[in-house]
Scaffold this motif. Structure first.
Motif, short mmCIF file in Angstrom:
data_model
loop_
_atom_site.label_atom_id
_atom_site.label_comp_id
_atom_site.label_asym_id
_atom_site.label_seq_id
_atom_site.Cartn_x
_atom_site.Cartn_y
_atom_site.Cartn_z
N ASP A 1 -70.01 -24.96 3.23
CA ASP A 1 -70.90 -25.91 3.77
C ASP A 1 -71.07 -25.79 5.23
OD1 ASP A 1 -68.29 -26.54 4.06
OD2 ASP A 1 -68.48 -28.70 3.63
N GLY A 2 -69.80 -25.40 6.09
CA GLY A 2 -69.94 -25.08 7.61
C GLY A 2 -70.90 -23.80 7.56
N ASN A 3 -71.06 -22.93 6.71
CA ASN A 3 -72.00 -21.73 7.15
C ASN A 3 -73.39 -22.26 7.04
OD1 ASN A 3 -69.69 -20.32 6.94
ND2 ASN A 3 -69.84 -19.43 4.92
N GLU A 4 -73.75 -23.10 6.21
CA GLU A 4 -75.25 -23.46 6.13
C GLU A 4 -75.56 -24.34 7.29
OE1 GLU A 4 -75.86 -25.66 2.49
OE2 GLU A 4 -75.46 -23.92 1.27
N VAL A 5 -74.42 -24.80 8.18
CA VAL A 5 -74.96 -25.67 9.48
C VAL A 5 -76.04 -24.62 10.28
CG1 VAL A 5 -74.17 -26.18 11.64
CG2 VAL A 5 -73.09 -27.11 9.55
N TRP A 6 -75.64 -23.14 10.42
CA TRP A 6 -76.43 -22.19 10.99
C TRP A 6 -77.79 -22.20 10.52
CZ3 TRP A 6 -74.46 -18.93 14.94
CH2 TRP A 6 -72.84 -19.00 15.13
N LEU A 7 -78.11 -22.38 9.27
CA LEU A 7 -79.57 -22.51 8.89
C LEU A 7 -80.25 -23.84 9.32
CD1 LEU A 7 -81.94 -21.68 6.83
CD2 LEU A 7 -80.65 -22.88 5.06
N LEU A 8 -79.33 -24.95 9.34
CA LEU A 8 -80.14 -25.86 9.76
C LEU A 8 -80.39 -25.96 11.27
CD1 LEU A 8 -77.71 -28.54 8.07
CD2 LEU A 8 -79.94 -27.78 7.13
N THR A 9 -79.51 -25.32 11.98
CA THR A 9 -79.50 -25.31 13.47
C THR A 9 -80.73 -24.35 13.65
OG1 THR A 9 -77.36 -25.52 13.74
CG2 THR A 9 -78.42 -24.62 15.66
N ALA A 10 -80.79 -23.19 12.92
CA ALA A 10 -82.10 -22.11 13.24
C ALA A 10 -83.18 -22.82 12.75
CB ALA A 10 -81.92 -20.95 12.17
N GLY A 11 -83.27 -23.34 11.77
CA GLY A 11 -84.62 -24.34 11.42
C GLY A 11 -85.06 -25.24 12.47
N THR B 1 -82.10 -26.18 26.27
CA THR B 1 -81.28 -25.28 26.66
C THR B 1 -79.86 -26.07 27.28
OG1 THR B 1 -83.02 -23.85 27.46
CG2 THR B 1 -81.04 -23.33 28.38
N TRP B 2 -80.14 -27.09 27.97
CA TRP B 2 -78.88 -27.93 28.36
C TRP B 2 -78.09 -28.42 27.02
CZ3 TRP B 2 -76.43 -27.54 32.82
CH2 TRP B 2 -77.50 -27.06 34.04
N CYS B 3 -78.77 -29.21 26.08
CA CYS B 3 -78.28 -29.49 25.01
C CYS B 3 -77.42 -28.49 24.32
CB CYS B 3 -79.22 -30.03 23.91
SG CYS B 3 -80.19 -31.71 24.68
N ALA B 4 -78.11 -27.32 24.22
CA ALA B 4 -77.51 -26.01 23.42
C ALA B 4 -76.39 -25.49 24.11
CB ALA B 4 -78.39 -24.94 23.25
N ALA B 5 -76.31 -25.62 25.50
CA ALA B 5 -75.21 -25.00 26.37
C ALA B 5 -73.99 -26.10 26.31
CB ALA B 5 -75.49 -25.36 27.70
N VAL B 6 -74.11 -27.30 25.86
CA VAL B 6 -73.00 -28.21 25.83
C VAL B 6 -72.65 -28.37 24.29
CG1 VAL B 6 -72.46 -30.54 25.61
CG2 VAL B 6 -73.83 -29.72 27.39
N ALA B 7 -73.63 -28.24 23.35
CA ALA B 7 -72.99 -28.24 21.88
C ALA B 7 -72.65 -26.95 21.20
CB ALA B 7 -74.17 -28.81 21.06
N THR B 8 -73.32 -26.00 21.70
CA THR B 8 -72.80 -24.59 20.81
C THR B 8 -71.27 -24.31 21.17
OG1 THR B 8 -75.25 -23.95 21.12
CG2 THR B 8 -73.42 -22.20 20.72
N PRO B 9 -70.75 -24.09 22.27
CA PRO B 9 -69.22 -23.90 22.25
C PRO B 9 -68.45 -24.70 21.34
CG PRO B 9 -70.10 -24.00 24.44
CD PRO B 9 -71.34 -24.47 23.69
N VAL B 10 -68.73 -26.18 21.23
CA VAL B 10 -67.96 -27.17 20.57
C VAL B 10 -68.07 -26.64 19.00
CG1 VAL B 10 -67.73 -29.40 19.71
CG2 VAL B 10 -68.19 -28.96 22.09
N VAL B 11 -69.28 -26.51 18.50
CA VAL B 11 -69.53 -26.01 17.09
C VAL B 11 -68.63 -24.42 16.88
CG1 VAL B 11 -71.24 -25.22 15.33
CG2 VAL B 11 -71.67 -27.08 16.91
N LEU B 12 -68.63 -23.60 17.65
CA LEU B 12 -68.13 -22.34 17.49
C LEU B 12 -66.70 -22.47 17.52
CD1 LEU B 12 -70.50 -19.96 19.86
CD2 LEU B 12 -70.23 -20.05 17.33
N LEU B 13 -66.10 -23.40 18.51
CA LEU B 13 -64.83 -23.34 18.37
C LEU B 13 -64.40 -24.23 17.01
CD1 LEU B 13 -64.07 -24.64 22.08
CD2 LEU B 13 -63.18 -22.61 20.83
N TYR B 14 -64.91 -25.07 16.34
CA TYR B 14 -64.56 -25.95 15.36
C TYR B 14 -64.51 -25.04 13.98
CZ TYR B 14 -64.79 -28.99 11.40
OH TYR B 14 -64.40 -29.30 10.39
#
Length: 333
Positions: A54-64, A299-312
């Motif tokens: 289910d975590g893998n599918e987050v990438w699809l939601l984010t890409a869309g 861009t600012w939102c992605a810069a903050v949120a992306t590292p958190v998602v990757l770490l988790y």
């Protein structure tokens, strides 16, 4: 590089992450029919992806979501023109998630068998259809001057796109077989390695044909480099699998997927959806993009949120990193 170029690259990265991660769990779903012997081994395969699918599918939601926000015209044309294939993928993903959750709710053999059939087909169909969709995006479809798709559903299933679908299906299944060998012990691990070898040979033949066709029709020097990396990584993955180095094999099969996706996006740029009717009607990173202010906020939102998602997500894979086998499966009650 302008922000719309940056977001084209970021969307390519998101699709790469999705195909790398969802690719092996699609493969595991297909392998529940091709590899597992008996209900217990099917449970072993499903459990290898149980904590992460289910975590893998987050990438699809984010890409869309990123496509919708950064390139609304691309999103609108893609999801209207490719409505039926994308709807089929969505339905498959919904049924697949339900199947994972409901399969173990009852012990009756017929109940579990029906959900296992659902897992197989709802893994196989999206793996094929994603290749069809992206092959058509690269090839170009019938887009008119109003940025609307005017072709039919059958136009999407041409020789090039069907070959693309077969390549993604074969590549994801190979990726899944390597992952199964990496995550299991005992007889199922040995059979996964043997199956991965056979799948790898078939995948290499199909992938070289499809990527070579793509390079000849749409490629340039940079895409040729990506093609070479994809072919070399696939050969390395196959060799590492034969040598019993599952970790290296899985990493290299992931590089194969990443290089293949990179090649498709490199042949696409600066278009995002080429028009086969008139080049002037193609959607590009410029005419399909949102306003610069929207892209700046994103861009600012992605810069903050992306590292958190990757770490988790990285932490999740680390916690569930150990191998499992039939001896770890408790008897059904």
């Amino acid at each position: 590089m302008q922000l719309h170029d940056v977001w084209f690259v970021l969307i390519a990265v998101l699709w790469t992450g999705y195909f790398f991660l969802e690719g092996f769990d699609f493969g595991i779903g297909v392998l529940t029919k091709l590899l597992a012997r008996g209900r217990t081994e099917k449970r072993v395969l499903i459990n290898t992806i149980g904590p992460v699918w289910d975590g893998n599918e987050v990438w699809l939601l984010t890409a869309g979501g990123a496509t919708f926000a950064a390139f609304p015209d691309w999103y609108a044309t893609l999801f209207s023109g490719f409505y039926l294939p994308l709807l089929a993928i969505l339905v498959c993903l919904i049924i697949r998630g339900v199947a994972f959750e409901y399969r173990h709710k009852r012990t009756e053999e017929r109940w579990q068998a029906n959900w296992e059939h659902a897992i197989f087909w709802t893994s196989l169909l999206p793996a094929f259809l994603w290749g069809v969709v992206f092959a058509n995006i690269v090839r170009g479809v019938e887009i008119d001057q109003n940025k609307e798709y005017v072709g039919g559903i059958l136009d999407l299933f041409n020789a090039y796109s069907v070959l693309g679908g077969l390549v993604t299906l074969a590549l994801f299944t190979f990726h899944g077989a390597v992952f199964a060998a990496l995550k299991t012990v005992g007889g199922i691990r040995d059979r996964a390695r043997a199956l991965a070898t056979r799948l790898g040979v078939a995948t290499a033949a199909a992938a070289v044909g499809f990527l070579g066709w793509t390079q000849a029709a749409h490629g340039d020097g940079t895409s040729l480099v990506a093609l070479a990396v994809a072919v070399a990584a696939l050969a390395g993955a196959l060799g590492a699998n034969i040598a019993g180095r599952e970790g290296w094999s899985f990493a290299l099969s992931g590089v194969t997927i990443a290089a293949a996706v990179a090649m498709l996006f490199l042949t696409l740029f600066p278009n995002v959806m080429p028009s086969s009717l008139d080049d002037a009607w193609s959607l590009t990173v410029t005419n399909a993009a949102s306003s610069p202010y929207t892209l700046k906020i994103m861009t600012w939102c992605a810069a903050v949120a992306t590292p958190v998602v990757l770490l988790y997500q990285g932490w999740t894979y680390w916690v569930f990193r150990k191998r499992i086998g039939t001896q770890h499966i408790a008897d059904a009650h």
